[in-house]
Design a protein around this motif. Structure first.
Motif, short mmCIF file in Angstrom:
data_model
loop_
_atom_site.label_atom_id
_atom_site.label_comp_id
_atom_site.label_asym_id
_atom_site.label_seq_id
_atom_site.Cartn_x
_atom_site.Cartn_y
_atom_site.Cartn_z
N LYS A 109 0.84 -1.22 -0.04
CA LYS A 109 0.03 -0.10 -0.14
C LYS A 109 0.77 1.11 0.05
O LYS A 109 2.01 1.13 0.26
N CYS A 110 0.35 2.39 -0.44
CA CYS A 110 0.89 3.59 -0.55
C CYS A 110 0.94 4.19 0.91
O CYS A 110 -0.11 4.72 1.62
N MET A 111 2.08 4.02 1.68
CA MET A 111 2.03 4.60 3.14
C MET A 111 2.56 5.96 3.46
O MET A 111 3.30 6.33 2.54
N LYS A 112 2.02 6.47 4.34
CA LYS A 112 2.03 7.86 4.68
C LYS A 112 3.43 8.21 5.11
O LYS A 112 4.15 7.36 6.01
N GLY A 113 4.17 9.02 4.72
CA GLY A 113 5.59 9.46 4.74
C GLY A 113 6.43 8.75 4.23
O GLY A 113 7.83 9.05 4.39
N ILE A 114 6.07 7.69 3.29
CA ILE A 114 6.95 6.89 2.48
C ILE A 114 6.87 7.33 1.11
O ILE A 114 5.87 7.03 0.37
N ARG A 115 7.89 7.99 0.54
CA ARG A 115 7.77 8.38 -0.92
C ARG A 115 7.88 7.13 -1.84
O ARG A 115 8.94 6.39 -2.09
N SER A 116 6.75 6.69 -2.85
CA SER A 116 6.82 5.84 -3.66
C SER A 116 7.61 6.47 -4.86
O SER A 116 7.52 7.54 -5.21
N ASN A 120 2.79 9.27 -9.51
CA ASN A 120 1.35 9.33 -8.98
C ASN A 120 0.78 8.03 -8.56
O ASN A 120 0.20 7.15 -9.23
N PRO A 121 1.25 7.85 -7.47
CA PRO A 121 0.78 6.16 -6.88
C PRO A 121 -0.59 6.00 -6.48
O PRO A 121 -1.19 4.96 -6.52
N ASN A 122 -1.38 7.29 -6.49
CA ASN A 122 -2.90 7.02 -6.26
C ASN A 122 -3.33 6.18 -5.12
O ASN A 122 -4.23 5.74 -5.21
N ASP A 123 -2.80 6.37 -4.10
CA ASP A 123 -3.14 5.76 -2.70
C ASP A 123 -3.22 4.32 -2.95
O ASP A 123 -4.44 3.69 -2.71
N PHE A 124 -2.47 3.37 -3.92
CA PHE A 124 -2.98 2.23 -3.97
C PHE A 124 -2.73 1.42 -2.70
O PHE A 124 -2.17 1.65 -1.66
N ASP A 125 -3.77 0.28 -2.58
CA ASP A 125 -3.78 -0.59 -1.47
C ASP A 125 -4.29 -2.01 -1.87
O ASP A 125 -5.32 -2.27 -2.33
N LEU A 126 -3.31 -3.05 -2.22
CA LEU A 126 -3.70 -4.16 -2.75
C LEU A 126 -2.90 -5.38 -1.84
O LEU A 126 -2.30 -5.26 -1.03
N ILE A 127 -3.41 -6.62 -2.14
CA ILE A 127 -2.78 -7.61 -1.38
C ILE A 127 -2.81 -8.91 -2.49
O ILE A 127 -3.52 -9.06 -3.21
N VAL A 128 -1.64 -9.46 -2.44
CA VAL A 128 -1.40 -10.62 -3.54
C VAL A 128 -1.62 -12.09 -2.72
O VAL A 128 -1.04 -12.26 -1.33
N VAL A 129 -2.45 -12.91 -2.94
CA VAL A 129 -2.57 -14.24 -2.59
C VAL A 129 -1.77 -15.02 -3.42
O VAL A 129 -2.16 -15.36 -4.76
N VAL A 318 -0.72 3.40 13.65
CA VAL A 318 0.37 3.99 14.51
C VAL A 318 1.83 4.06 13.61
O VAL A 318 2.32 4.96 13.77
N LEU A 319 2.01 3.07 12.94
CA LEU A 319 3.20 2.71 12.19
C LEU A 319 3.09 3.82 11.20
O LEU A 319 4.19 4.61 10.91
N GLU A 320 1.96 4.14 10.64
CA GLU A 320 2.10 4.95 9.42
C GLU A 320 2.24 6.43 10.08
O GLU A 320 2.46 7.34 9.39
N GLU A 321 1.64 6.88 11.22
CA GLU A 321 1.85 8.10 11.91
C GLU A 321 3.26 8.39 12.25
O GLU A 321 3.87 9.62 12.12
N VAL A 322 3.99 7.19 12.45
CA VAL A 322 5.43 7.43 13.01
C VAL A 322 6.08 7.76 11.62
O VAL A 322 7.00 8.87 11.36
N THR A 323 5.84 7.20 10.43
CA THR A 323 6.42 7.37 9.23
C THR A 323 5.96 8.94 8.74
O THR A 323 6.97 9.51 8.10
N ALA A 324 4.81 9.12 8.94
CA ALA A 324 4.42 10.52 8.40
C ALA A 324 5.08 11.31 9.01
O ALA A 324 5.20 12.64 8.33
N ASP A 325 5.59 11.36 10.32
CA ASP A 325 6.10 12.07 11.10
C ASP A 325 7.78 12.22 10.83
O ASP A 325 8.41 12.87 11.46
#
Length: 352
Positions: A109-116, A120-129, A318-325
């Motif tokens: 997924k496109c994580m807050k504070g981590i530059r893809s 334009n990553p468009n807030d992707f959020d996927l999972i591979v089975v 919480v993990l995303e809050e930490v990276t966003a900061d």
């Protein structure tokens, strides 16, 4: 009080750094929640163990692990000491196969504070089975002759049972997400196995008419991971295709160091195993800069597996809050250490 007995295998390289960090986060979650308890048992099975004993784990290693509720793995491998095919097949793949961990799931997924790296990553959020027990990674085949006449034959094994259970898992997962499943195929180039894969997918999707579905050839699908990853929800893939797609998933997130994974046993006979996608990275081991996010996110997946979805969701938030900061390790543009990232996650969990 729910009690979970967890076998911990830090393994090689940075596994020995990120696993303790993630365990601190899990223990904090347990302390804050009050309704769960973890009992950890650590095993020193890795390439150093192989050099001393001539094997990656003791002969009764699987018997020892079988009694646990889950296996929390760091990373396996140190090719300067032990060839990868020896270390992986002697521990990681051995556990996957003999514990019937037939499904591998890996989110991206496109994580807050981590530059893809995507413009334009468009807030992707996927999972591979990923089908995790057969396919292209079978042991069937062989070699004959030497020199210019040498021949290597590798057989891919696809069973209806194996393919169908992976697909059904994907459709059931899509019910909890955004209601879409994509099949990764290559039936225009692989003559037998991929048309078979398509046939099973078409049969299975009839039982999930409320779920939207699509199928893409793997080459186009890999391109779409880069150009429009936001269109995907759940992707089901064979062992090889799933392996490649999930490394690409880590890349478009911004670092393979943040990618988690789970190896799932479906029949309840054996424990499931949880491991980050990254390797042992011996080149940075000991520097204190290894990214713990992949291991912490893997811990979140273990919580999900135990039915503690809300706790897992909160941990990821919480993990995303930490990276966003901006509290990040150097591989994703920060200057924090492994321990500083984990400590900050723990601090914020305690403040909830």
């Amino acid at each position: 009080m729910k009690k979970f007995e967890i076998a911990v295998i830090p393994g090689d390289g940075i596994g020995k750094e990120v696993v303790p960090a993630a365990l601190d986060v899990l223990q904090t979650v347990a302390d804050v929640h009050g309704g769960i308890q973890f009992d950890w048992t650590e095993f020193p099975w890795n390439c150093d163990y192989y050099l001393e004993h001539g094997k990656m784990m003791p002969d009764n290693g699987l018997e020892i692990l079988q009694g646990f509720d889950g296996i929390f793995l760091g990373a396996i491998g140190n090719p300067q000491l032990v060839p990868d095919h020896v270390s992986l097949w002697g521990l990681l793949i051995k556990i996957r196969r003999e514990f019937e961990q037939v499904i591998n799931i890996r989110p991206a997924k496109c994580m807050k504070g981590i530059r893809s790296p995507l413009v334009n990553p468009n807030d992707f959020d996927l999972i591979v089975v990923r089908e995790n027990s057969e396919g292209e990674y079978s042991e069937i085949g062989g070699r004959i002759h030497r020199g210019e006449d040498e021949i290597a034959v590798q057989n891919a094994i696809f069973t209806r049972k194996g393919v169908e259970r992976a697909m059904r898992y994907a459709f059931e997962l899509a019910k909890k997400r955004r209601g879409h499943v994509t099949s990764a195929t290559k039936s225009n180039g692989i003559f037998h196995s991929m048309p078979f894969w398509d046939e099973v997918f078409n049969d299975v999707k009839k039982d999930y008419r409320e779920i939207e579905s699509a199928a893409f050839h793997i080459d186009a699908l890999a391109a779409f991971f880069v150009t429009r990853p936001q269109i995907f929800d759940v992707i089901v893939a064979s062992n090889l295709f799933g392996d490649i797609l999930t490394d690409l998933g880590g890349a478009i997130m911004g670092s393979i160091g943040i990618a988690p994974a789970a190896n799932i046993n479906l029949n309840g006979k054996y424990p499931s195993m949880f491991e980050p996608v990254h390797g042992s990275a011996p080149d940075i081991y000991g520097k204190g800069i290894a990214n713990p996010i992949g291991q912490i996110w893997t811990a979140k997946m273990m919580l999900d597996h135990f039915g503690e979805d809300e706790l897992g969701k909160k941990m990821l938030e919480v993990l995303e809050e930490v990276t966003a900061d901006g509290i990040k390790t150097p591989d994703i543009g920060g200057n924090a250490s492994t321990r500083e990232v984990a400590n900050e996650v723990c601090r914020r969990l305690k403040a909830l």
